[in-house]
Scaffold this active site. Structure first.
Site, short mmCIF file in Angstrom:
data_model
loop_
_atom_site.label_atom_id
_atom_site.label_comp_id
_atom_site.label_asym_id
_atom_site.label_seq_id
_atom_site.Cartn_x
_atom_site.Cartn_y
_atom_site.Cartn_z
N ASP A 12 0.79 -1.22 -0.06
CA ASP A 12 -0.01 0.04 0.11
C ASP A 12 0.73 1.12 0.18
O ASP A 12 2.03 1.24 0.31
CB ASP A 12 -0.92 -0.06 1.19
N SER A 13 0.39 2.44 -0.29
CA SER A 13 1.17 3.63 -0.52
C SER A 13 1.15 4.15 1.07
O SER A 13 2.35 4.93 1.33
CB SER A 13 0.37 4.59 -1.31
N TYR A 44 -0.74 8.57 -2.75
CA TYR A 44 -0.80 8.30 -4.29
C TYR A 44 -1.72 8.82 -4.83
O TYR A 44 -1.91 9.00 -6.01
CB TYR A 44 -0.73 7.04 -4.40
N GLY A 45 -3.00 9.17 -4.14
CA GLY A 45 -4.32 9.44 -4.62
C GLY A 45 -4.28 10.80 -5.61
O GLY A 45 -5.12 10.59 -6.63
N CYS A 75 -4.11 -1.32 -2.46
CA CYS A 75 -4.41 0.44 -2.63
C CYS A 75 -5.02 0.18 -3.77
O CYS A 75 -4.71 -0.16 -4.82
CB CYS A 75 -3.03 0.63 -2.73
N ASN A 76 -6.11 1.18 -3.79
CA ASN A 76 -7.17 1.21 -4.72
C ASN A 76 -6.58 2.23 -5.87
O ASN A 76 -6.42 1.90 -7.42
CB ASN A 76 -8.54 1.97 -4.46
N THR A 77 -5.58 3.18 -5.48
CA THR A 77 -4.97 3.92 -6.58
C THR A 77 -3.99 3.21 -7.32
O THR A 77 -4.06 3.12 -8.55
CB THR A 77 -4.41 5.24 -5.93
N GLU A 160 -4.36 9.82 8.01
CA GLU A 160 -3.12 9.84 8.15
C GLU A 160 -2.49 10.68 9.54
O GLU A 160 -1.39 10.13 9.86
CB GLU A 160 -2.23 9.96 6.88
N CYS A 194 -11.45 2.93 -0.76
CA CYS A 194 -10.02 3.47 -0.25
C CYS A 194 -9.71 2.90 0.84
O CYS A 194 -10.61 2.68 1.78
CB CYS A 194 -10.09 5.00 -0.25
N THR A 195 -8.85 2.12 1.19
CA THR A 195 -8.34 1.30 2.42
C THR A 195 -8.36 1.96 3.65
O THR A 195 -8.27 1.57 4.47
CB THR A 195 -7.33 0.50 2.00
N HIS A 196 -8.06 3.59 3.51
CA HIS A 196 -8.19 4.27 4.44
C HIS A 196 -9.35 4.50 5.33
O HIS A 196 -9.54 4.84 6.56
CB HIS A 196 -7.42 5.63 4.35
#
Length: 275
Positions: A12-13, A44-45, A75-77, A160, A194-196
């Site tokens: 993941d980013s 990364y978005g 990571c979706n991006t 974050e 988005c995994t966040h």
């Protein structure tokens, strides 16, 4: 069966992929896992396709060099902007027997099953939204579905920076949820792409109209991986099974270990990698 150490790589980013890894470990605890967060270059978005592709490829190659033969882009991006290029252009040259999987297709395969109205909402980063990956993938499995998307650029920085539980975050959660519902009043299922975003789940549900389901990806991806390994015994046999977890970051290990524990739900210690 292989006795060598070949963990399943999860990339993941930043920290978000840990919400996916957590569910994968719950579903498949017997395997070894290696997590790599590119925290030095997150998020990364908003980055270009080319940049996301280059960064993701570097990290995937690093996981391969450390023994992984199967890597999940949690990571979706990265899944939207890099996965196909890596699968088609790079894997044949690196090693045609290695595999890289993403999180978009597994989510697209099932998301329509949650909806009664066939109206789906996707909340994601700008990069994922602009890629149109979800619209294209969902159309393959649920051609009748009406999909609306919304970028939520404030959510990842809030998560974050540890602000996800604070009252001030309510403003930005409500703002995007309201915008998403205004796009299509018939939406009855929202995918957090988005995994966040699972760290904001309680707040998102608080501002989502009654009767609208909010779906996270961790459980979906975990079940999809289980299915993949059952269908590909030649890859499953190569994945080592010692229940070992390793965590790596491209940035400060102290910061990563502290923050990552929140996403993963238990204390952990990370090591630093440099390319």
């Amino acid at each position: 069966m292989s006795t060598a150490y070949h963990p399943i790589g999860v990339f993941d980013s930043g920290y978000g992929g840990l919400t996916v890894l957590k569910e994968i470990v719950k579903e498949l605890p017997q395997y070894d896992y290696m997590y790599l967060g590119d925290n030095a270059r997150t998020p990364y978005g908003n980055r270009s396709f080319e940049t996301v592709y280059q960064y993701t490829l570097e990290c995937v190659k690093h996981l391969f060099s450390m023994g992984c033969r199967l890597v999940i882009l949690a990571c979706n991006t990265a899944s939207a902007k890099a996965l196909r290029s890596i699968q088609q252009n790079d894997l044949p040259n690196i090693n045609p027997d290695y595999r890289v999987l993403g999180v978009i297709r597994p989510s697209a395969e099932v998301i329509g099953n949650y909806s009664k109205t066939n109206h789906l909402g996707i909340l994601a980063t700008k990069g994922t939204v602009n890629s149109r990956s979800y619209i294209l993938e969902i159309e393959k499995f649920f051609p009748e579905a009406k999909v609306s998307q919304l970028a939520c650029p404030m959510w990842v920085p809030l998560v974050e920076n540890g602000e996800y539980a604070n009252e001030g975050t309510d403003f930005f959660v409500k703002k995007y949820v309201d915008q998403a519902m205004a796009q299509d009043k018939e939406v009855d299922t929202i995918l957090l792409a988005c995994t966040h975003y699972p760290l904001l789940l309680d707040k998102i549900r608080k501002f989502t109209p009654e009767g609208v389901k909010v779906i996270t990806q961790g459980d979906i991806v975990a079940k999809s991986l289980k299915d993949y390994l059952e269908r590909h015994p030649e890859m499953e046999a190569q994945c080592s099974k010692g229940g070992k977890l390793e965590f790596y970051t491209t940035d400060s290990t102290e910061d990563f270990s502290r923050q990552a524990a929140i996403f993963f739900g238990q204390p952990l210690e990370a090591k630093k990698v440099e390319f």
